[in-house]
Design an enzyme around this catalytic site. Structure first.
Site, PDB file in Angstrom:
ATOM      1  N   GLU A   1      53.759  25.926  -3.205  1.00 24.60           N
ATOM      2  CA  GLU A   1      55.007  25.417  -3.759  1.00 24.60           C
ATOM      3  C   GLU A   1      55.592  26.355  -4.813  1.00 24.60           C
ATOM      4  OE1 GLU A   1      57.647  21.876  -4.488  1.00 24.60           O
ATOM      5  OE2 GLU A   1      56.673  22.859  -2.814  1.00 24.60           O
ATOM      6  N   ASP A   2      54.736  26.863  -5.683  1.00 26.79           N
ATOM      7  CA  ASP A   2      55.229  27.546  -6.884  1.00 26.79           C
ATOM      8  C   ASP A   2      55.113  29.062  -6.861  1.00 26.79           C
ATOM      9  OD1 ASP A   2      55.658  25.024  -7.815  1.00 26.79           O
ATOM     10  OD2 ASP A   2      53.857  24.947  -9.052  1.00 26.79           O
TER      11      ASP A   2
END
Ligand code: MN
Length: 674
Positions: A94-95
């Site tokens: 996600e990051d």
């Protein structure tokens, strides 16, 4: 005795450096994993650490502290290496630029799919809303509903996704002090709405209670402080009684030779809040603020312990529960009883140590551990077998879980599909009319009903007031000749639809209030699209079915021979059609006399019923007459009154509703013999 948990002590770990934390994690893993497995966890740490390098959490700590804490919590509970590795990597896709393919390549498909599942969860969470427009927020909510649906499916494939996500949420809410008050409120709300019910369903009581209590702390800090204070005061006040009761139970167990561990358990803060708030009572009025927990080695000891307690103290029959004989859906097993003790009632829960583990961690966490099967290498075959059986059990319970959790998670929302498979999320209680307006206001304005495919896969014709349920497919039926009136405001439940209807009524100078005197049953617009079959004369008491014909739906009684066998039939409810009247045929017998038929017709006319057809047949040899009449009635009451009046005519003996149900002939169904 302990007081209410102090969450500060848990944050001590936060002061250690990432390197120190990772060492602690690997030591923890070493207790239950092989060297190869520990190495997998170590590699996962290295990848995650590199990926998150330079990023800080709101608290100022290195970001990696968060995945390390999540992984540690799971490792302490002995979950398998892949699950711990996935926990370390859970925010990476996600990051950071690290891709799912890369994880699959380095750690295998299981770790990758777990991370993927958690990432989907991540997308459900709302970003900081800030000053976003309401329109954007609504679109976001719709996307969210779709994502929730997807992730429920992902979770059905591997419930450990939910386990990692809950451990993630637990750590986030434990460290919520560092973020803005607005973010605190939102996270706490979301935790109560989605994650606490999820933890409850999975039987992860330990997580559930802590995240509930902490949510309350952020949502209502004053109330939280007050509750901690009140509970501690009340627990101190009951201290002597608690110690005495604990000892008394221990003695009862010892006398019976039962090897039992007795604990006094304080009710969790959120449970206390739930009990006192709606009832307006004080903490001191809660009888079961303290529950006595009796832990025994074997299942049979549970029943022996129960018997021992019941022979010492009078018990309340109505409160006795056997969750061992019939466990709760989330796997919880225990015996519960309430007895009259020293100074009033007290509650006793009896279970084995193993059942206690399930009560704390739930079957999913236990199934994600492996240490029991890993004692010796020779047991590896048995281990594989066990994993297989777990997987079978898990996939089953996960499906049940998705079904049952849906209601809990989305108690205020339903998901209805269009025939094209689009999902529409509506407020719970929404009707066909709401759905029509949700699709398009022009569709709403002419909506008469819908063809609804139910969760049982049956297709039914429903009116616009039909309340939809999650999972149903609704195909809206519209009619340009139909337009809104004030009664539609009663049928629509969503704000959007109600506003649109009110707007339409205003624009067309129509009243928004229904006329007070409307005794007549309003017949439905759907009847324009359906008619009652003449062959079988369906009425309100009959099971009916709709046969799609050229222009209109023809409604027959179920079993009528004129219903074609292999056609797409629509199920219809009488209430949906609400016809103004329906046709009945009666067979009347009486003593033959002059003017009998005339008298019958008179009675019908007096009752304002018009005879459609009729005839009489006299059997003069027996002085008997049979009369048959066909007429229209508005409702069963009207029919009943008519029959009463006909029976009052001199000479009438009996009346029977003609069962005009043309049966299929036996020969039609039996294949001809060759
Ligand atoms: Mn996270």
């Amino acid at each position: 005795m302990a007081t209410v948990r102090d969450n500060e002590q848990r944050q001590v770990a936060g002061r250690l450096t990432p390197a120190e934390l990772s060492r602690l994690l690997l030591v923890e893993c070493g207790r239950s994993m092989t060297a190869v497995e520990v190495d997998t966890v170590r590699r996962a740490y290295l990848v995650a650490n590199r990926a998150h390098r330079g990023v800080k959490r709101a608290s100022g700590e290195a970001y990696i502290v968060h995945p390390l804490a999540v992984a540690r919590w799971l490792a302490e509970r002995r979950v398998v290496a892949e699950c711990v590795a996935a926990a370390l990597l859970h925010d990476v896709v996600e990051d950071t630029p690290v891709s799912l393919q890369r994880l699959r390549h380095s750690f295998g498909p299981v770790v990758a799919s777990l991370v993927d599942g958690v990432t989907k969860f991540e997308a459900v969470e709302q970003p900081d809303a800030g000053d976003e427009l309401a329109r954007r927020r609504e679109r976001k909510q719709r996307q969210q509903a779709e994502t929730i649906r997807k992730l429920l499916l992902a979770m059905a494939e591997d419930p450990r996704v939910a386990l990692i996500k809950l451990a993630d949420r637990l750590h986030n809410i434990r460290t919520l002090d560092a973020v803005s008050p607005e973010r605190q409120m939102r996270t706490a709300r979301e935790t109560l709405d989605i994650y606490a019910p999820l933890a409850d369903r999975l039987g992860l009581a330990e997580i559930k209670y802590e995240i509930q209590d902490l949510s309350l702390k952020y949502l209502d800090p004053e109330r939280y402080t007050w509750l901690v204070e009140r509970i501690n005061t009340e627990v101190s006040a009951r201290h002597e009684r608690t110690v005495a009761t604990t000892h008394a139970i221990e003695q009862v167990m010892a006398r019976q030779g039962i090897d039992a561990e007795v604990r006094a358990k304080i009710k969790h803060l959120a449970s206390v809040q739930r009990r006192i708030a709606p009832n307006g009572i004080d903490v001191s009025e809660i009888n079961d603020l303290i529950t006595y927990l009796v832990l025994v080695p074997e299942r049979r000891d549970c029943y022996a312990a129960l018997q021992a307690i019941h022979s010492q103290w009078q018990h309340l029959d109505a409160r006795l529960r056997d969750y061992i004989g019939s466990p709760k859906l989330n796997g919880y097993q225990s015996l519960h009883t309430t007895v009259f003790g020293f100074e009033g009632l007290f509650d006793v829960h009896i279970r084995t140590h193993e059942m206690q583990r399930v009560a704390d961690y739930g079957p999913i966490l236990l199934a994600a551990t492996q240490h029991e099967a890993r004692n010796s290498r020779g047991q590896s075959l048995q281990w594989i077998e066990q994993v297989r059986s777990w997987q079978r059990e898990l996939s089953l319970s996960a499906i049940d879980f998705v079904e049952s959790v849906r209601d809990d998670l989305f108690q205020d929302q339903i998901f209805v599909f269009t025939p094209k498979g689009e999902v529409k999320d509506l407020a719970s209680g929404a009707t066909v009319l709401d759905m029509a307006y949700r699709i398009h206001s022009a569709l709403g304005e002419h909506c008469v009903g819908a063809r609804v495919t139910g969760n049982d896969n049956m297709v039914r014709l429903e009116g616009r007031d039909y309340p939809l349920s999650s999972g149903e497919i609704a195909q809206i039926i519209s009619d340009d000749g139909v337009t809104p009136d004030a009664s539609w405001l009663r049928v629509a439940h969503t704000r959007h639809a109600r506003e649109a209807i009110a707007h339409w009524l205003h624009a067309h100078d129509l009243p928004t209030v229904e006329p007070a005197s409307s005794d007549e049953i309003a017949h439905s617009d759907l009847l324009r699209h359906a008619r009652l079959a003449m062959c079988c004369e369906p009425g309100p008491e009959d099971d009916i079915i709709g046969v799609p014909a050229k222009s209109r739906l023809v409604v027959h009684r179920v079993g009528c021979r004129y219903v074609p066998a292999a056609r797409s039939l629509l199920h219809v409810r009488w209430e949906t059609l609400r016809p103004q009247h329906y046709r009945v045929s009666l067979d009347i017998t009486g003593r033959d006399r002059r003017g009998l038929m005339h008298d019958v017709a008179e009675v019908l006319a007096a009752a304002n019923l018009s005879l459609a057809r009729g005839g009489a047949h006299a059997i003069s040899s027996r002085f008997k007459a049979t009369i048959w009449i066909t007429f229209d009635v508005r409702n069963p009451q009207e029919l009943h009154h008519a029959c009463q009046r006909i029976l009052g005519i001199d000479g009438i003996v009996s009346i029977e509703r003609r069962q005009r149900l043309p049966q299929r002939h036996a020969t039609e169904r039996t294949p001809a013999k060759g």
